[in-house]
Write a protein that holds these residues in place. Structure first.
Motif, PDB file in Angstrom:
ATOM      1  N   VAL A 145       0.712  -1.239   0.164  1.00 44.43           N
ATOM      2  CA  VAL A 145      -0.152   0.053   0.103  1.00 44.43           C
ATOM      3  C   VAL A 145       0.940   1.242  -0.135  1.00 44.43           C
ATOM      4  O   VAL A 145       0.480   2.038  -0.825  1.00 44.43           O
ATOM      5  CB  VAL A 145      -0.932   0.137   1.342  1.00 44.43           C
ATOM      6  N   VAL A 146       1.880   1.236   0.739  1.00 42.76           N
ATOM      7  CA  VAL A 146       2.826   2.417   0.736  1.00 42.76           C
ATOM      8  C   VAL A 146       3.240   2.543  -0.521  1.00 42.76           C
ATOM      9  O   VAL A 146       3.450   3.890  -1.113  1.00 42.76           O
ATOM     10  CB  VAL A 146       3.937   2.302   1.853  1.00 42.76           C
ATOM     11  N   ILE A 147       3.767   1.498  -1.025  1.00 39.09           N
ATOM     12  CA  ILE A 147       4.441   1.834  -2.503  1.00 39.09           C
ATOM     13  C   ILE A 147       3.365   2.450  -3.564  1.00 39.09           C
ATOM     14  O   ILE A 147       3.667   3.296  -4.277  1.00 39.09           O
ATOM     15  CB  ILE A 147       5.309   0.645  -3.005  1.00 39.09           C
ATOM     16  N   MET A 148       2.203   1.843  -3.434  1.00 37.54           N
ATOM     17  CA  MET A 148       1.224   2.222  -4.386  1.00 37.54           C
ATOM     18  C   MET A 148       0.929   3.694  -4.056  1.00 37.54           C
ATOM     19  O   MET A 148       0.609   4.397  -5.140  1.00 37.54           O
ATOM     20  CB  MET A 148       0.122   1.567  -4.114  1.00 37.54           C
ATOM     21  N   ALA A 149       0.805   3.972  -3.040  1.00 37.66           N
ATOM     22  CA  ALA A 149       0.085   5.470  -2.717  1.00 37.66           C
ATOM     23  C   ALA A 149       1.447   6.443  -3.148  1.00 37.66           C
ATOM     24  O   ALA A 149       1.255   7.312  -3.755  1.00 37.66           O
ATOM     25  CB  ALA A 149       0.383   5.590  -1.005  1.00 37.66           C
ATOM     26  N   VAL A 150       2.602   6.141  -2.984  1.00 35.23           N
ATOM     27  CA  VAL A 150       3.801   7.019  -3.540  1.00 35.23           C
ATOM     28  C   VAL A 150       3.772   6.887  -4.996  1.00 35.23           C
ATOM     29  O   VAL A 150       4.102   7.945  -5.695  1.00 35.23           O
ATOM     30  CB  VAL A 150       4.905   6.696  -2.920  1.00 35.23           C
TER      31      VAL A 150
END
Ligand SMILES: Nc1ncnc2c1ncn2[C@@H]1O[C@H](COP(=O)(O)OP(=O)(O)OP(=O)(O)O)[C@@H](O)[C@H]1O
Ligand SMILES: [Mg+2]
Lengths: 514, 312
Positions: free
Chosen positions: B296-301
């Protein structure tokens, strides 16, 4: 080197090296370019002029693959090309020396020049020695005498630019684009750049040249394309034009160009006195005073210590010895905050590095140094801030889609105006302007000069640093000329010529403070 | 057009999507008790993440907040339970210690010019070590009712007090960042340090202030956590610094400094906790939860970077 005479003769063969046809580009809220066309011939210097925000840099960024045009086409040697990214542009032989230089400050010169094309022995092991030799040869060619191992952050702006040019040459570029290259250069550096451009021209390259300095357009240009508000106005041979004609094409109205000062506002009251100021081995025993309502011009070559002097006055650099007196009271300024609360404002020469918060909105950039004025009961007043920004924006004719637009999206000249706005809002009483009209168009320049003079009427005093001697001559009451960190002369500005000042700056003659 | 709207509000859509998926997959997810669980769990993280966001906006990073949580928690319990200090006094001392640790972070990073990654990594280890040393690695249990009351009190008999904490903390943080001079300075320092200094902003002072705030909020987080769990353990707060960083980043704060908004951080924190909660309800093991959060973190960025690419 080829003689002056052959260079002036037309190498124009009629083949378009580059053609941009019907280019359009919009950003949210602005039509930066609509239907602009330009033809660049082999061996010509093609100048593009226009007011701040006219779309010059945008056109260049489309050519270099930074932006994609919404419409139009690009042809190189008559072949249609599509330039979707900067690498592609480089492959096609297009090299751009940008208004905002784009070197990596933490790498050495040679690493910057060969960035992304490092020559290796095997397995990525760098061939350092050879690379350095090549870099040295390139630096010789552009005429700067520094070791290729020096880190770029230690170079002056002029030297950085030469490094960019060296890089372009090493890329075998055929189309060179200069976006306001001389706005940061001294007289001598400018001449060197021009002879470099003449060499490039003679070797059959095409050069696109953007500048707000009209005199130099006539010196170096062959043809000239004028843009106004993102539209194509016309292309003409330089020889068939005069400066006033050019200006009226650019702005669509007449402009009183040289703001020669007629009135004087200087009083006898000394607001700032500097006595025997030294800073490391850069500044040696500088003494002068500044009177209320006066403009003291600070002239000298790049490297003469002008900016260092300014930074000592605001406490950003700590003077090694000497005294600074405000209203006859010795002060010890060790931080910019203190200078500011004593009413001294410094408008930096380097807007990208020291002036602007690129990602922040125009409005917060304008008010960041004067927030105390906007606070009531501990909170900022957005309405007040907005009104203040609107007023100041109007006064400086800042062209922006809105106050919430990020500053990085403004044209170079408008960014400069935002920096000036920031300091005007501080209501300081001593303003130090370091190259305040760098990259600013003729109209806006006159405007800024007018604003500086208005400051005097309001009782402020100004120290004005500029590499443009005509600007110094037009505005100053007195002129302090620095050379190698020493006071070379302190002159009353009466009947002085450009040659006089330049003579002192270069050390041709010396004169004690009068 | 549609794609643009989708990108602009990606985080809200992501949040709604997570909610929708869990509601469908688990019958317990939408129940009042579970939602209030999420809220309580999220509140500690959300409060810690405020400080992290501020530090990141100044261009720094704070890896020590998780350890400060543990240290504050243990100090407060030792003072109050073991030494029998009055609750307010014990809490105040614990809080002061957390502020002090934040100050040390900021002071060394800004005045000593040690990169904040290193400074806070050091403090992370020191604070955790101190928490462990205090009772030889053992937890302290049974805090007095007055302490526990910080967590067990309810509003109108059913709404957990934590909602009040979140509202107060975020309201203050929001007004501080958006409507005070000091907030502007925090953004300015991260936006361009040189320009900030030359605009007369005391860069080191405000840079340090951000760490002090982060330390203090981590302290408050530790106290609330202790109140809720009714005991203090030296191993609480493990990985909180990463969750706090993730909350900020998901909420749109840029790790290069100068950019970020505090309400995004709240959403980020709630999103992470919701994910963990929902996955637990679905019997997904903690290991896979970690993997999911990483994604999720990578997707958000990633979505955010497409957004700025598009703008070009
Ligand atoms: N990335 C961007 N996003 C939004 N607007 C932009 C962007 N780049 C340029 N603009 C706008 O496009 C217009 C043209 O800008 P451009 O930089 O091409 O002007 P310019 O002719 O180079 O001016 P200057 O002489 O001041 O450098 C300006 O109004 C500017 O605000
Ligand atoms: Mg430009």
């Amino acid at each position: 080197m080829i003689g002056e005479q052959t260079l002036k003769s037309r190498t124009d063969t009629g083949i378009a090296l580059l053609e941009m046809r019907g280019i359009s580009k919009s950003f949210p809220g602005v039509h930066a370019l609509s239907d602009v066309s330009i033809r660049l011939r082999k061996g010509e210097v093609h100048v593009i002029v226009g007011e701040n925000g006219a779309g010059k840099s945008t056109l260049i960024k489309i050519l270099s693959g930074v932006y994609r045009a919404d419409g139009g086409e690009i042809l190189i040697d008559g072949q249609k090309v599509s330039i979707d990214n900067p690498q592609r542009a480089l492959k096609l032989g297009v090299s751009v020396i940008y208004q905002e230089l784009n070197l990596n400050p933490h790498m050495s010169i040679y690493e910057n020049i060969f960035l992304g094309r490092e020559s290796t022995v095997a397995f990525g092991v760098l061939r350092r020695g050879r690379t350095i030799d090549e870099a040295r040869a390139l630096l010789d060619k552009v005429g700067i005498e520094v070791s290729p191992r020096v880190l770029v952050k230690n170079l002056g702006i002029a030297q950085k630019q030469m490094v960019e040019i060296a890089k372009a040459i090493s890329l075998n570029a055929r189309i060179f684009v200069f976006d306001e290259p001389t706005s940061t250069l001294s007289h001598a550096e400018t001449s060197r750049l021009f002879s470099l451009i003449r060499d490039l021209k003679a070797s059959g390259c095409g050069i696109i040249y953007i500048s707000h300095r009209l005199e130099e357009i006539f010196e170096i240009g062959d043809r000239c394309t004028v843009l106004r508000d993102g539209r194509f106005v016309g292309t003409r041979a330089i020889t068939q034009m005069s400066i006033p004609e050019l200006i009226s094409l650019m702005v669509g109205r007449e402009i009183d160009q040289a703001a020669q000062r007629t009135e004087r506002f200087a009083t006898e009251r000394v607001v700032l006195r500097v006595e025997g100021l030294c800073y490391q081995d850069v500044l040696k025993d500088i003494s002068f005073d500044l009177r209320q309502g006066e403009i003291l011009g600070l002239s000298g070559l790049v490297g003469s210590g002008r900016t260092e002097l300014a930074k000592c006055l605001i406490g950003d650099l700590r003077k090694t010895s000497g005294r600074i007196l405000l209203d006859d009271r010795p002060v010890n300024l060790s931080r910019v905050t203190q200078a500011l609360s004593n009413g001294i404002a410094y408008v930096s020469e380097d807007r990208k590095k020291e002036g602007l918060f690129f990602l922040h909105p125009v409005s917060t950039n304008m008010t960041i140094a004067s927030l105390r004025r906007l606070v009531k009961n501990g909170f900022l007043r957005p309405r007040l801030e907005k009104n203040l920004c609107l007023q100041t924006g109007e006064r400086l004719r800042i062209k922006t889609p809105g106050l919430k637009t990020q500053v990085k999206n403004l044209s170079g000249g408008n960014q400069q105006k935002v920096v000036i706005a920031k300091w005007l809002l501080t209501k300081a009483r001593i303003f130090i302007f370091d190259e305040p009209t760098r990259g600013i168009d003729v109209g806006a320049k006159a405007e800024i000069h007018r604003i500086i003079i208005e400051l005097l009427k309001g009782g402020a005093s100004v120290i004005m640093i500029s590499s443009e001697i005509p600007e110094i001559l037009a505005l100053s009451d007195r002129i302090l000329v620095l050379r190698l960190g020493r006071t070379q002369a302190l002159l009353e500005n009466r009947g002085l010529t450009q040659e006089d000042v330049l003579g002192f700056a270069m050390g041709a003659h010396a004169l004690g403070p009068n | 057009m549609f794609a643009r709207v989708l990108q602009k509000y990606a985080i809200y859509f992501g949040f709604l999507a997570i909610f929708a998926v869990f509601s469908v997959l688990s019958p317990h997810f939408l129940q009042g008790q579970n939602l209030s669980n999420i809220l309580v769990q999220a509140s500690v993280m959300a409060i810690i993440a405020i400080g992290q966001t501020m530090v990141i906006i100044t261009g720094g990073i704070d890896l020590s907040v998780g350890s400060i949580v543990a240290c504050t928690s243990l100090v407060s319990a030792v003072l109050i339970v073991d030494s029998g200090m009055p609750v307010p006094v014990g809490l105040l001392i614990a809080l002061l210690i957390s502020l002090l640790m934040g100050f040390v972070n900021g002071f060394i990073s800004h005045y000593g010019r040690v990169p904040p990654f290193i400074t806070t990594l050091g403090i992370m280890s020191i604070a955790r070590g101190a928490a462990l040393a205090l009772k030889g690695g053992r937890p302290v249990g049974n805090v007095p009712d007055a302490y526990e009351g910080l967590a067990t009190t309810t509003l109108f008999g059913r709404i957990p007090i934590f909602i009040l904490y979140i509202v107060i903390a975020y309201a203050i943080a929001y007004f501080f960042l958006m409507y005070t001079r000091h907030g502007r300075y925090i953004y300015a320092i991260g936006g361009n340090r040189d320009a900030a200094r030359l605009s007369g902003i005391p860069v080191k002072l405000y840079g340090t202030l951000a760490y002090v705030i982060a330390g203090g909020l981590a302290g408050i987080g530790g106290i609330l956590l202790t109140a809720r769990l009714d005991y203090a353990s030296p191993i609480t707060g493990y990985g909180y610094e990463l969750d706090a960083i993730a909350s900020s980043v998901i909420g749109g704060t840029s790790l290069s400094g100068g950019e970020g908004n505090i309400l995004g951080t709240l959403l980020g924190a709630v999103m992470i906790v919701t994910l963990k909660n929902g996955l637990t309800l679905l019997d997904v093991s903690a290991y896979y939860q970690q993997i999911t959060i990483g994604v999720v973190v990578i997707m958000a960025v990633f979505l955010d970077s497409i957004k700025s690419l598009r703008a070009e």
